[in-house]
Enzyme design. Structure first.
Site, mmCIF file in Angstrom:
data_model
loop_
_atom_site.group_PDB
_atom_site.id
_atom_site.type_symbol
_atom_site.label_atom_id
_atom_site.label_comp_id
_atom_site.label_asym_id
_atom_site.label_seq_id
_atom_site.Cartn_x
_atom_site.Cartn_y
_atom_site.Cartn_z
ATOM 1 N N CYS A 115 0.816 -1.228 0.000
ATOM 2 C CA CYS A 115 0.000 0.000 0.000
ATOM 3 C C CYS A 115 0.846 1.273 0.000
ATOM 4 O O CYS A 115 0.336 2.357 -0.273
ATOM 5 C CB CYS A 115 -0.943 0.011 1.193
ATOM 6 N N HIS A 255 -3.653 6.871 2.984
ATOM 7 C CA HIS A 255 -4.038 5.547 2.496
ATOM 8 C C HIS A 255 -5.418 5.218 3.068
ATOM 9 O O HIS A 255 -5.705 5.490 4.225
ATOM 10 C CB HIS A 255 -3.002 4.513 2.946
ATOM 11 N N ASN A 285 -10.348 -0.459 0.482
ATOM 12 C CA ASN A 285 -8.886 -0.379 0.454
ATOM 13 C C ASN A 285 -8.400 -0.923 -0.887
ATOM 14 O O ASN A 285 -8.626 -2.087 -1.204
ATOM 15 C CB ASN A 285 -8.346 -1.212 1.623
HETATM 16 O O1 UT7 Z 1 -3.727 -1.606 3.670
HETATM 17 C C1 UT7 Z 1 -3.296 -2.149 4.860
HETATM 18 C C2 UT7 Z 1 -4.060 -3.365 5.172
HETATM 19 N N1 UT7 Z 1 -4.934 -3.509 6.204
HETATM 20 C C3 UT7 Z 1 -5.393 -2.680 7.157
HETATM 21 O O2 UT7 Z 1 -5.045 -1.560 7.258
HETATM 22 C C4 UT7 Z 1 -6.357 -3.227 8.121
HETATM 23 C C5 UT7 Z 1 -6.048 -2.822 9.529
HETATM 24 N N2 UT7 Z 1 -6.992 -3.427 10.438
HETATM 25 C C6 UT7 Z 1 -8.279 -3.051 10.500
HETATM 26 O O3 UT7 Z 1 -8.725 -2.168 9.791
HETATM 27 C C7 UT7 Z 1 -9.131 -3.712 11.542
HETATM 28 O O4 UT7 Z 1 -8.327 -4.464 12.391
HETATM 29 C C8 UT7 Z 1 -10.258 -4.616 10.953
HETATM 30 C C9 UT7 Z 1 -11.293 -3.770 10.268
HETATM 31 C C10 UT7 Z 1 -9.669 -5.614 9.989
HETATM 32 C C11 UT7 Z 1 -10.957 -5.382 12.080
HETATM 33 O O5 UT7 Z 1 -11.489 -4.467 13.023
HETATM 34 P P1 UT7 Z 1 -11.200 -4.652 14.577
HETATM 35 O O6 UT7 Z 1 -11.937 -3.581 15.267
HETATM 36 O O7 UT7 Z 1 -9.700 -4.725 14.765
HETATM 37 O O8 UT7 Z 1 -11.876 -6.028 14.871
HETATM 38 P P2 UT7 Z 1 -11.228 -7.380 15.426
HETATM 39 O O9 UT7 Z 1 -10.374 -8.023 14.378
HETATM 40 O O10 UT7 Z 1 -10.616 -7.109 16.772
HETATM 41 O O11 UT7 Z 1 -12.516 -8.254 15.626
HETATM 42 C C12 UT7 Z 1 -13.538 -7.899 16.561
HETATM 43 C C13 UT7 Z 1 -14.666 -8.908 16.415
HETATM 44 C C14 UT7 Z 1 -14.199 -10.350 16.426
HETATM 45 O O12 UT7 Z 1 -15.157 -11.112 17.114
HETATM 46 P P3 UT7 Z 1 -14.894 -11.601 18.608
HETATM 47 O O13 UT7 Z 1 -13.639 -12.404 18.537
HETATM 48 O O14 UT7 Z 1 -14.744 -10.341 19.399
HETATM 49 O O15 UT7 Z 1 -16.127 -12.391 18.910
HETATM 50 C C15 UT7 Z 1 -14.191 -10.708 14.969
HETATM 51 O O16 UT7 Z 1 -14.370 -12.101 14.778
HETATM 52 O O17 UT7 Z 1 -15.329 -8.714 15.167
HETATM 53 C C16 UT7 Z 1 -15.375 -9.948 14.464
HETATM 54 N N3 UT7 Z 1 -15.318 -9.689 13.025
HETATM 55 C C17 UT7 Z 1 -16.393 -9.416 12.288
HETATM 56 N N4 UT7 Z 1 -17.700 -9.335 12.601
HETATM 57 C C18 UT7 Z 1 -18.556 -9.033 11.610
HETATM 58 C C19 UT7 Z 1 -14.212 -9.641 12.230
HETATM 59 N N5 UT7 Z 1 -14.582 -9.354 10.974
HETATM 60 C C20 UT7 Z 1 -15.922 -9.212 10.979
HETATM 61 C C21 UT7 Z 1 -16.865 -8.920 9.998
HETATM 62 N N6 UT7 Z 1 -18.169 -8.826 10.346
HETATM 63 N N7 UT7 Z 1 -16.528 -8.705 8.704
#
Ligand code: UT7
Length: 328
Positions: A115, A255, A285
């Protein structure tokens, strides 16, 4: 040696027509629109048609940037395509774009910095022009992330889209153009965001495909923490190198990974939300294409005026990061 001031003299973007909405993703994985919007800010993303590959998207964006610069493809000395989704391992996507454009005298190569690739490309190109080696360089960020996304993995499939953004770099009057670059990498974090299959470490095989190693793997929350830390510090370092203050920023072009990451960068830079170009709600993204698409759209919307101070900042797989201060 006297260096020429170098800036962006034309921009362009292209996104495929097909829109993939959050509501459609609700039918594909266990997720919902409310979760996606509140956690990421993304509402929809674009998906390339079956017959389109990265070079096709890059070509469309490039034509617009070249016309905006008031030059022809034959004037280009070099084409750099930043991408993690090249059409093929080789030839490079940049060579395919060179052929499509008819940019006969241009050298061409791809650049791999995920990215952050577009900012790495700007730094490379601007130095080649500043030293007098080249006059016009086309820098493109282009991706077909849908081709490496696992649409059964809700952690990643909600985030990514396809598209391309392009910029032509050339000499600009004194006082304008790029004032600084801040590039960085931390290879120790490489496994947090990667695609491990299909390369020399793990060549394509029925096993590598069955274990889904040809798709993006991301440790989301680890990448999130890194992004929050690095976006602010990279932008601050680029400002320091340029001898400029946070208060002088007219527009931040970040980004487009997650609106919460952008908001944390705005807080660190003491900027209100109006001072950031945010379009991830429409495109998600798009990795190396996110920053040039946002820049081209800011230009289209007349959000960039002569003399404005822009800060471009991104982070991504590698891990990598990059920031630049640019006076328009
Ligand atoms: O270009 C560079 C590449 N990537 C990035 O910049 C991404 C950086 N990371 C992020 O933007 C965030 O970490 C995410 C958007 C990917 C995830 O958000 P988060 O607030 O960090 O959520 P999390 O991974 O801590 O997950 C929280 C909960 C989990 O459930 P439990 O374990 O608390 O029960 C996940 O399983 O949300 C759940 N979850 C979802 N729920 C509904 C993860 N993905 C989803 C989803 N829909 N799509």
């Amino acid at each position: 040696m006297k260096l020429h001031p170098v800036g962006i003299i034309g921009t362009g973007k292209y996104v495929p027509e097909r829109i993939l909405t959050n509501q459609e993703l609700e039918q594909m994985v266990e997720t919902n629109d409310e979760w996606i919007v509140t956690r990421t800010g993304i509402k929809e993303r674009r998906i390339a048609a079956a017959e389109q590959a990265t070079s096709d998207l890059a070509f469309e964006a490039s034509k617009i940037a070249i016309a905006a610069a008031g030059i022809t493809a034959e004037d280009l000395d070099l084409i750099i395509v930043a991408t993690i989704t090249p059409d093929t391992f080789f030839p490079s996507t940049a060579c395919l774009v060179q052929e499509k454009l008819g940019a006969k005298k241009a050298a061409a190569f791809d650049l791999s910095a995920a990215c952050s690739g577009f900012i790495y490309g700007l730094a490379t190109a601007s130095n080649m022009i500043a030293t007098g080696m080249y006059k016009y360089v086309l820098v493109v960020g282009a991706e077909c992330l849908s081709r490496i996304t696992d649409y059964t993995d809700r952690n990643t499939c909600i985030l990514f889209g396809d598209g391309a953004g392009a910029a032509v770099l050339g000499k600009v009057p004194e006082g304008r153009g790029f004032k600084s670059f801040e590039l960085g990498a931390d290879g120790s974090g490489g496994e947090l965001l990667c695609l491990s299959g299909g390369g020399s470490r793990l060549p394509s095989s029925t096993e590598s495909i069955a274990s889904k190693q040809h798709f993006i793997y991301m440790a989301g929350s680890e990448v999130f923490k890194f992004a929050v830390r690095i976006m602010g510090s990279a932008a601050e370092e680029a400002l320091r190198k340029a001898g400029m203050e946070k208060s002088e920023i007219d527009l931040l072009i970040p980004h487009q990974a997650n609106v919460r990451i952008i908001q944390s960068a705005l807080n660190r830079l003491n900027l209100p939300e109006e001072k950031a170009m945010i379009n991830l709600d429409k495109y998600g993204n798009v990795s190396a294409a996110s920053i040039p698409i946002a820049l081209a759209e800011a230009v289209e919307q007349n959000r960039v005026n002569e003399g404005d101070c822009l800060v471009l900042v991104g982070f991504g797989g590698g891990l990598t990061w990059g920031a630049s201060v640019l006076v328009w």
